[in-house]
Design a protein around this motif. Structure first.
Motif, PDB file in Angstrom:
ATOM      1  N   GLN A   1       0.838  -1.214   0.000  1.00 24.71           N
ATOM      2  CA  GLN A   1       0.000   0.000   0.000  1.00 24.71           C
ATOM      3  C   GLN A   1       0.870   1.262   0.000  1.00 24.71           C
ATOM      4  O   GLN A   1       0.583   2.224  -0.717  1.00 24.71           O
ATOM      5  CB  GLN A   1      -0.923  -0.010   1.222  1.00 24.71           C
ATOM      6  CG  GLN A   1      -2.035  -1.036   1.086  1.00 24.71           C
ATOM      7  CD  GLN A   1      -2.869  -1.164   2.347  1.00 24.71           C
ATOM      8  OE1 GLN A   1      -2.566  -0.584   3.385  1.00 24.71           O
ATOM      9  NE2 GLN A   1      -3.919  -1.956   2.265  1.00 24.71           N
ATOM     10  N   PHE A   2       1.919   1.240   0.802  1.00 23.99           N
ATOM     11  CA  PHE A   2       2.835   2.388   0.826  1.00 23.99           C
ATOM     12  C   PHE A   2       3.423   2.616  -0.576  1.00 23.99           C
ATOM     13  O   PHE A   2       3.555   3.748  -1.027  1.00 23.99           O
ATOM     14  CB  PHE A   2       3.983   2.146   1.813  1.00 23.99           C
ATOM     15  CG  PHE A   2       3.604   2.340   3.268  1.00 23.99           C
ATOM     16  CD1 PHE A   2       2.430   2.972   3.645  1.00 23.99           C
ATOM     17  CD2 PHE A   2       4.455   1.901   4.288  1.00 23.99           C
ATOM     18  CE1 PHE A   2       2.095   3.150   4.985  1.00 23.99           C
ATOM     19  CE2 PHE A   2       4.138   2.082   5.631  1.00 23.99           C
ATOM     20  CZ  PHE A   2       2.952   2.699   5.981  1.00 23.99           C
TER      21      PHE A   2
ATOM     22  N   ASN B   1       2.071   1.763  -3.405  1.00 29.57           N
ATOM     23  CA  ASN B   1       1.005   2.273  -4.283  1.00 29.57           C
ATOM     24  C   ASN B   1       0.793   3.768  -4.082  1.00 29.57           C
ATOM     25  O   ASN B   1       0.519   4.505  -5.033  1.00 29.57           O
ATOM     26  CB  ASN B   1      -0.314   1.541  -3.995  1.00 29.57           C
ATOM     27  CG  ASN B   1      -0.373   0.202  -4.704  1.00 29.57           C
ATOM     28  OD1 ASN B   1       0.190   0.037  -5.765  1.00 29.57           O
ATOM     29  ND2 ASN B   1      -1.053  -0.766  -4.092  1.00 29.57           N
ATOM     30  N   ILE B   2       0.883   4.195  -2.829  1.00 30.00           N
ATOM     31  CA  ILE B   2       0.736   5.630  -2.531  1.00 30.00           C
ATOM     32  C   ILE B   2       1.849   6.402  -3.243  1.00 30.00           C
ATOM     33  O   ILE B   2       1.607   7.418  -3.894  1.00 30.00           O
ATOM     34  CB  ILE B   2       0.784   5.876  -0.998  1.00 30.00           C
ATOM     35  CG1 ILE B   2      -0.486   5.317  -0.340  1.00 30.00           C
ATOM     36  CG2 ILE B   2       0.934   7.367  -0.687  1.00 30.00           C
ATOM     37  CD1 ILE B   2      -0.412   5.210   1.177  1.00 30.00           C
ATOM     38  N   ARG B   3       3.064   5.870  -3.134  1.00 29.39           N
ATOM     39  CA  ARG B   3       4.210   6.517  -3.801  1.00 29.39           C
ATOM     40  C   ARG B   3       3.980   6.598  -5.311  1.00 29.39           C
ATOM     41  O   ARG B   3       4.144   7.665  -5.918  1.00 29.39           O
ATOM     42  CB  ARG B   3       5.477   5.722  -3.506  1.00 29.39           C
ATOM     43  CG  ARG B   3       6.680   6.228  -4.277  1.00 29.39           C
ATOM     44  CD  ARG B   3       7.946   5.565  -3.835  1.00 29.39           C
ATOM     45  NE  ARG B   3       8.262   5.959  -2.467  1.00 29.39           N
ATOM     46  CZ  ARG B   3       9.227   5.411  -1.735  1.00 29.39           C
ATOM     47  NH1 ARG B   3       9.949   4.432  -2.234  1.00 29.39           N
ATOM     48  NH2 ARG B   3       9.471   5.837  -0.515  1.00 29.39           N
TER      49      ARG B   3
END
Lengths: 152, 194
Positions: free
Chosen positions: A42-43, A45-47
């Motif tokens: 998820q981290f 994907n945020i990036r």
């Protein structure tokens, strides 16, 4: 390290800010914990989402326009460009040097006049008298001549 | 092959009176500055004007720049400060506007609101790629800034600390919290994807 402790370090982990035993512990935990693997994903994907979104492209003439605009604002506000700033700073420094030289010269000249006057009035001691005569290069020849004549 | 001058050489040239060196610095950083502004404010409106304003501020202060930080850290600090000023300005404007109660609020002390549309709602209204950007706007400005500098600019914690004049520990903590808030805001979006 406990699961929660590892979870709290995942942000540093994806930034490559971990090293040594902590990094090893996180990597070992990730090989067995699907929840933490999910958080890392998820981290990431945020990036990716943020990078994807940053798609602003300015026109090719932006830099020239910006510089023109800066020049305009400076003209209006009376601020200085670097060249003007440097030129003015140089002029200011030179003025200070000239003023200092003029000040020092006039100070020496004043000292000299006072000494000769005192000598002519007979107020200077013998040692002062010889000092004036021996330092003739600092006073004019006329002064020395006048002093010698009037003393006689 | 002639090597292009580095930031240090360009800044020194500017400080010696070469305005062209500043134009080169603009060319080199205009895209990054524009995107930091865009990501921080969340819309394209006025991005070009604000980017220009960043370079005007830089131009005015660059003569006094003494390389106590890298040039880009210094430039990004100006950018982030300008964005924070802009957010405050818009917030004040909103306070006196009828739209205040219907628009999303972005204040420093405000936690992500529970009344804002969920990522699932946003999915219906906008494309998928807008969702992350939309969530980003719901973060508090100090968290948003560190996350943008980290994710978009790939700055290290040390560089972010230097840029924002905060401790590395504060950077670490803000990035962690920002990511956790983003995960919460994007929870439904992530669930849909899996």
């Amino acid at each position: 390290m406990k699961h929660q402790d590892i979870q709290n370090r995942l942000s540093e982990y994806i930034d490559g800010e971990l090293a040594g035993p902590v990094l090893s512990a996180v990597e070992a935990h990730l090989s067995t914990c699907s929840e933490c693997v999910g958080i890392v994903s998820q981290f990431r994907n945020i990036r990716a989402g943020i990078k994807e979104r940053a798609d602003v492209e300015l026109s090719g003439s932006f830099s020239a326009n910006a510089l023109r605009s800066i020049r305009l604002q400076i003209d209006e506000s009376g601020n200085w460009t670097p060249a003007e700033f440097i030129a003015r700073r140089t002029v200011l420094a030179l003025s200070i040097v000239v003023l200092l030289l003029v000040g020092l010269t006039s100070f020496n000249f004043q000292e000299e006049e006072i000494s000769v006057e005192r000598y002519l009035r007979g107020e200077a001691s013998d040692s002062a008298e010889s000092q004036i005569l021996f330092n003739g290069d600092e006073i004019s020849k006329d002064d020395v001549l006048m002093a010698a004549v009037s003393k006689q | 092959m002639k090597q292009s001058p580095d930031d240090f050489q360009l800044v020194r040239a500017f400080q010696s009176g070469d305005e062209k060196a500043f134009e080169e610095l603009i060319k080199r950083y205009q895209r990054q500055v524009a995107n930091i502004i865009y990501l921080t404010l969340g819309n394209r409106h006025a991005v070009e004007d604000l980017t220009q304003e960043v370079f005007i501020r830089a131009f005015r202060s660059l003569l006094r720049f003494e390389f106590d930080a890298s040039f880009y850290s210094w430039l990004y600090r100006i950018t982030v400060n300008l964005c924070i000023d802009e957010i405050r300005r818009r917030r004040i404007k909103r306070t006196f506007s009828l739209e205040f109660f219907s628009e999303e609020r972005m204040s420093e002390g405000e936690k992500p609101s529970k009344k804002i549309p969920t990522p699932a709602d946003a999915l219906l209204e906008s494309e998928k790629k807008d969702i992350v950007a939309s969530a980003l706007q719901k973060l508090r400005p100090p968290h948003r800034s560190v996350l943008i500098l980290r994710e978009y600019e790939d700055l290290t914690y040390e560089e972010i600390a230097q840029t924002l004049r905060i401790s590395v520990q504060a950077v670490k903590s803000r990035i962690f919290r920002a990511r956790e808030e983003m995960r919460t805001l994007l929870k439904e979006y992530f669930q849909e994807r899996t």
